[in-house]
Scaffold this motif. Structure first.
Motif, PDB file in Angstrom:
ATOM      1  N   ASN A 112      38.363  37.255  34.931  1.00 47.51           N
ATOM      2  CA  ASN A 112      39.280  37.679  33.871  1.00 47.51           C
ATOM      3  C   ASN A 112      39.447  39.194  33.941  1.00 47.51           C
ATOM      4  OD1 ASN A 112      39.482  35.046  32.831  1.00 47.51           O
ATOM      5  ND2 ASN A 112      37.656  35.331  31.581  1.00 47.51           N
ATOM      6  N   CYS A 137      45.247  39.993  28.739  1.00 45.03           N
ATOM      7  CA  CYS A 137      44.189  39.359  29.518  1.00 45.03           C
ATOM      8  C   CYS A 137      44.830  38.489  30.603  1.00 45.03           C
ATOM      9  CB  CYS A 137      43.273  38.518  28.631  1.00 45.03           C
ATOM     10  SG  CYS A 137      41.796  37.926  29.499  1.00 45.03           S
ATOM     11  N   THR A 139      43.892  35.781  33.768  1.00 41.27           N
ATOM     12  CA  THR A 139      42.885  34.915  34.374  1.00 41.27           C
ATOM     13  C   THR A 139      43.438  34.337  35.666  1.00 41.27           C
ATOM     14  OG1 THR A 139      42.013  34.350  32.184  1.00 41.27           O
ATOM     15  CG2 THR A 139      41.393  32.920  34.016  1.00 41.27           C
TER      16      THR A 139
END
Length: 211
Positions: A112, A137, A139
């Motif tokens: 992440n 964020c 991922t």
């Protein structure tokens, strides 16, 4: 008769054993060779997934408090990695858009990456800056085709693309000129001369009126 029959059976067994012993090595070698050939044909080599880049975009607008339009170009934004503190800088263009592409590789799969996105207050005159801070964020995962895919959240909410909106305010009024810019000393001197003239006129009038 029985002994003769027994010898025939033994002779037949010896022939079978001899035939097997003669043909077995070549048969085994043939099977092994064919097996190796098939294995080489269908051998699958591992290929790492291709690198990807994730665009992070900013849209800047400027709200003017006067009739004059203000260009959204030239405003600076910082994208700071929360773990490393590394800052990536971007600047808005004349259409208000600013974009940076973040590169990722196969080594980043399963990780992440989180960022803060905010506008840099560089002190432009009459500008009230947007103090919003976006939490981003990213991922990285592998899909069913063994390719890298990225999943995003913007301020905690899932999104299909990363676009942050910033709005500045230009608090500038073009005040019309209601006077002139003559020197104050000139006006003061004229006022004094006028006052002196009035005094002289008054004194002359008083002299002429004496009996």
């Amino acid at each position: 008769m029985k002994i003769r029959h027994l010898w025939r059976v033994l002779a037949l067994l010896l022939c079978v054993v001899a035939a097997v012993a003669t043909g077995l090595p070549s048969t085994v070698a043939y099977i092994a060779d064919r097996t190796n050939t098939i294995h080489n044909i269908f051998r699958v080599e591992y290929l790492p997934p291709q690198d990807i880049s994730v665009p992070v975009r900013v849209h800047k607008t400027v709200l003017s408090m006067s009739d004059e339009e203000i260009s959204p170009a030239g405003f600076v934004f910082h994208l700071m990695n929360k773990d490393t503190g590394v800052i990536t800088e971007m600047t808005s263009l004349s259409d208000g858009w600013a974009t940076v592409n973040l590169p990722f590789t196969a080594e980043d799969v399963g990780k992440n990456f989180c960022y803060h996105l905010y506008e840099l207050n560089d002190g432009q005159k009459y500008i009230i800056y947007d103090d919003s801070v976006y939490d981003i964020c990213i991922t990285l995962k592998l899909d069913a085709h063994h390719e890298i895919v990225a999943e995003f959240t913007l301020n905690g909410e899932s999104t299909t693309e990363i676009v942050a909106e910033f709005e500045n305010i230009c608090d500038y009024y073009d005040i019309p000129n209601t006077g002139d810019h003559a020197w104050p000393l000139l006006w003061t001197a004229l006022l004094l001369l006028s006052s002196m003239g009035l005094v002289l006129l008054y004194r002359k009038e008083c002299i002429f009126r004496r009996p």
